[in-house]
Design a protein around this motif. Structure first.
Motif, PDB file in Angstrom:
ATOM      1  N   SER A  72       0.730  -1.046   0.090  1.00  9.95           N
ATOM      2  CA  SER A  72       0.138  -0.034  -0.099  1.00  9.95           C
ATOM      3  C   SER A  72       0.935   1.117  -0.060  1.00  9.95           C
ATOM      4  CB  SER A  72      -0.939  -0.322   1.451  1.00  9.95           C
ATOM      5  OG  SER A  72      -0.130   0.053   2.394  1.00  9.95           O
ATOM      6  N   ALA A  73       0.035   2.373  -0.187  1.00  3.17           N
ATOM      7  CA  ALA A  73       0.805   3.817  -0.315  1.00  3.17           C
ATOM      8  C   ALA A  73       1.729   4.188   1.272  1.00  3.17           C
ATOM      9  CB  ALA A  73       0.000   4.923  -0.586  1.00  3.17           C
ATOM     10  N   SER A  74       0.891   3.428   2.287  1.00  2.37           N
ATOM     11  CA  SER A  74       1.387   3.708   3.701  1.00  2.37           C
ATOM     12  C   SER A  74       2.569   3.140   4.070  1.00  2.37           C
ATOM     13  CB  SER A  74       0.298   3.224   4.654  1.00  2.37           C
ATOM     14  OG  SER A  74       0.090   1.758   4.285  1.00  2.37           O
ATOM     15  N   GLU A  75       2.803   1.886   3.337  1.00  2.47           N
ATOM     16  CA  GLU A  75       4.057   1.091   3.468  1.00  2.47           C
ATOM     17  C   GLU A  75       5.181   1.880   2.633  1.00  2.47           C
ATOM     18  OE1 GLU A  75       4.144  -2.970   2.979  1.00  2.47           O
ATOM     19  OE2 GLU A  75       2.161  -3.230   3.458  1.00  2.47           O
ATOM     20  N   ILE A  76       4.833   2.734   1.459  1.00  3.33           N
ATOM     21  CA  ILE A  76       5.806   3.524   0.836  1.00  3.33           C
ATOM     22  C   ILE A  76       6.107   4.679   1.668  1.00  3.33           C
ATOM     23  CG2 ILE A  76       5.862   5.168  -0.912  1.00  3.33           C
ATOM     24  CD1 ILE A  76       6.377   2.529  -2.139  1.00  3.33           C
ATOM     25  N   ASP A  77       5.247   5.052   2.519  1.00  2.00           N
ATOM     26  CA  ASP A  77       5.627   6.267   3.461  1.00  2.00           C
ATOM     27  C   ASP A  77       6.652   5.737   4.588  1.00  2.00           C
ATOM     28  OD1 ASP A  77       3.960   7.880   1.983  1.00  2.00           O
ATOM     29  OD2 ASP A  77       2.033   7.783   3.415  1.00  2.00           O
ATOM     30  N   ASP A  78       6.577   4.584   5.021  1.00  2.00           N
ATOM     31  CA  ASP A  78       7.291   3.853   5.879  1.00  2.00           C
ATOM     32  C   ASP A  78       8.837   3.922   5.543  1.00  2.00           C
ATOM     33  OD1 ASP A  78       5.239   3.605   7.724  1.00  2.00           O
ATOM     34  OD2 ASP A  78       5.126   1.303   7.153  1.00  2.00           O
ATOM     35  N   ILE A  79       9.131   3.905   4.403  1.00  2.00           N
ATOM     36  CA  ILE A  79      10.471   4.072   3.968  1.00  2.00           C
ATOM     37  C   ILE A  79      11.281   5.639   3.774  1.00  2.00           C
ATOM     38  CG2 ILE A  79      10.579   1.699   2.939  1.00  2.00           C
ATOM     39  CD1 ILE A  79      10.422   2.837   0.398  1.00  2.00           C
ATOM     40  N   ARG A 119       0.805   2.973  -5.662  1.00  2.00           N
ATOM     41  CA  ARG A 119       1.439   2.795  -4.338  1.00  2.00           C
ATOM     42  C   ARG A 119       2.188   4.308  -4.261  1.00  2.00           C
ATOM     43  NH1 ARG A 119       2.307  -2.164  -6.415  1.00  2.00           N
ATOM     44  NH2 ARG A 119       1.577  -3.658  -4.851  1.00  2.00           N
ATOM     45  N   VAL A 120       2.834   4.965  -5.075  1.00  2.00           N
ATOM     46  CA  VAL A 120       3.690   6.440  -5.190  1.00  2.00           C
ATOM     47  C   VAL A 120       2.815   7.523  -5.665  1.00  2.00           C
ATOM     48  CG1 VAL A 120       5.465   4.829  -4.918  1.00  2.00           C
ATOM     49  CG2 VAL A 120       4.711   5.828  -7.183  1.00  2.00           C
ATOM     50  N   GLU A 121       1.589   7.536  -6.166  1.00  2.00           N
ATOM     51  CA  GLU A 121       1.151   8.593  -6.725  1.00  2.00           C
ATOM     52  C   GLU A 121       1.114   9.870  -5.910  1.00  2.00           C
ATOM     53  OE1 GLU A 121      -0.237   5.176  -9.282  1.00  2.00           O
ATOM     54  OE2 GLU A 121       0.035   5.424  -7.309  1.00  2.00           O
ATOM     55  N   HIS A 122       0.917   9.634  -4.637  1.00  2.00           N
ATOM     56  CA  HIS A 122       0.627  10.673  -3.675  1.00  2.00           C
ATOM     57  C   HIS A 122       2.115  11.356  -3.251  1.00  2.00           C
ATOM     58  CE1 HIS A 122       2.329   7.203  -1.299  1.00  2.00           C
ATOM     59  NE2 HIS A 122       2.499   8.077  -0.213  1.00  2.00           N
ATOM     60  N   LEU A 123       3.148  10.760  -3.722  1.00  2.00           N
ATOM     61  CA  LEU A 123       4.283  11.474  -3.403  1.00  2.00           C
ATOM     62  C   LEU A 123       4.741  12.817  -4.156  1.00  2.00           C
ATOM     63  CD1 LEU A 123       6.910   8.324  -3.260  1.00  2.00           C
ATOM     64  CD2 LEU A 123       5.946   9.683  -1.263  1.00  2.00           C
ATOM     65  N   SER A 124       3.980  13.065  -5.479  1.00  3.89           N
ATOM     66  CA  SER A 124       4.364  14.139  -6.149  1.00  3.89           C
ATOM     67  C   SER A 124       3.111  14.375  -7.046  1.00  3.89           C
ATOM     68  CB  SER A 124       5.366  13.901  -7.003  1.00  3.89           C
ATOM     69  OG  SER A 124       5.708  15.039  -7.823  1.00  3.89           O
ATOM     70  N   GLU A 125       2.844  15.858  -7.430  1.00  6.00           N
ATOM     71  CA  GLU A 125       1.863  16.103  -8.186  1.00  6.00           C
ATOM     72  C   GLU A 125       1.826  15.824  -9.607  1.00  6.00           C
ATOM     73  OE1 GLU A 125       0.689  20.251  -7.931  1.00  6.00           O
ATOM     74  OE2 GLU A 125       3.018  20.976  -8.492  1.00  6.00           O
TER      75      GLU A 125
END
Length: 209
Positions: free
Chosen positions: A103-110, A129-135
């Motif tokens: 999930s995206a939350s697991e991406i946030d953990d790294i 999983r990573v779309e929330h990292l950047s617009e």
């Protein structure tokens, strides 16, 4: 971070075909000239489609330290910019494998946020999983001419676009290696304001590389 609705619609799409791993590498090296710190590149494609070869080409074009390998057993690997390379003072390359992240939350953990601003971040298996990292993001899909059966995930469902072959003796799946002789189709899509226009690829025409 909540992204605007238009971030889910590509500004453009570019389809290219390559015949060899060298051409995949050269295409990525040409694309690297358009990349800068803060860029997010999401790579998709079955195992053996050429994602690591593509990342190696990006690394060469960015002028980062050599040694880019498939990140299967390492979640994140940082390749620093070389002061004597083709782009001294340029961004580092952060190579991420999100295959085992659910999930995206697991991406946030790294903690990719800590390196996003100073690096080009390349994420394999990153869709959803990573779309929330950047617009803004650049999506690159690599497709082999021949796709094989997908292995099962830990949940018992087929993995996303994975090429594998069964090993009847062991009851396991053997991942295919990249085959230089198989043609690939590479589809690039640009999302968000950063990619409002297609990047220049050094004269490579649409439909070929």
């Amino acid at each position: 971070m909540s992204l605007p609705a238009q971030a889910d619609r590509p500004n453009w799409e570019l389809t290219l075909t390559v015949s060899t791993a060298d051409q995949t590498h050269e295409l990525a090296a040409a694309l690297a000239n358009a990349l800068e710190a803060g860029d997010l590149v999401v790579l998709s494609g079955e195992l053996g489609a050429g994602k690591t070869t593509f990342t190696q080409g990006l690394g060469e074009g960015l002028g980062v330290r050599a040694g880019i390998i498939s990140p299967t057993f390492v979640l994140v690997r940082i390749h620093p910019n070389l002061p004597d390379g083709p782009r001294p003072g340029g961004p580092d390359l952060v190579h991420v494998d999100a295959y085992r992240l659910g999930s995206a939350s697991e991406i946030d953990d790294i903690d990719l946020e800590n390196t996003m601003d100073s690096s080009v971040t390349v994420v394999e298996w990153g869709l959803g999983r990573v779309e929330h990292l950047s617009e803004s993001r650049l999506e690159v899909d690599l497709h082999r001419a021949i796709g094989l059966q997908a292995p099962e995930t830990a949940a018992g469902t087929p993995g996303p676009g994975t090429a594998a072959s069964a090993n009847p003796a062991s009851g396991t799946l053997d991942f295919e290696t990249e085959d230089d002789d198989e043609p690939r189709t590479i589809v690039m899509r640009g999302f968000g304001p950063r990619w409002s226009a297609r990047p220049a690829l050094g004269g490579i025409p649409e439909g070929s590389a």
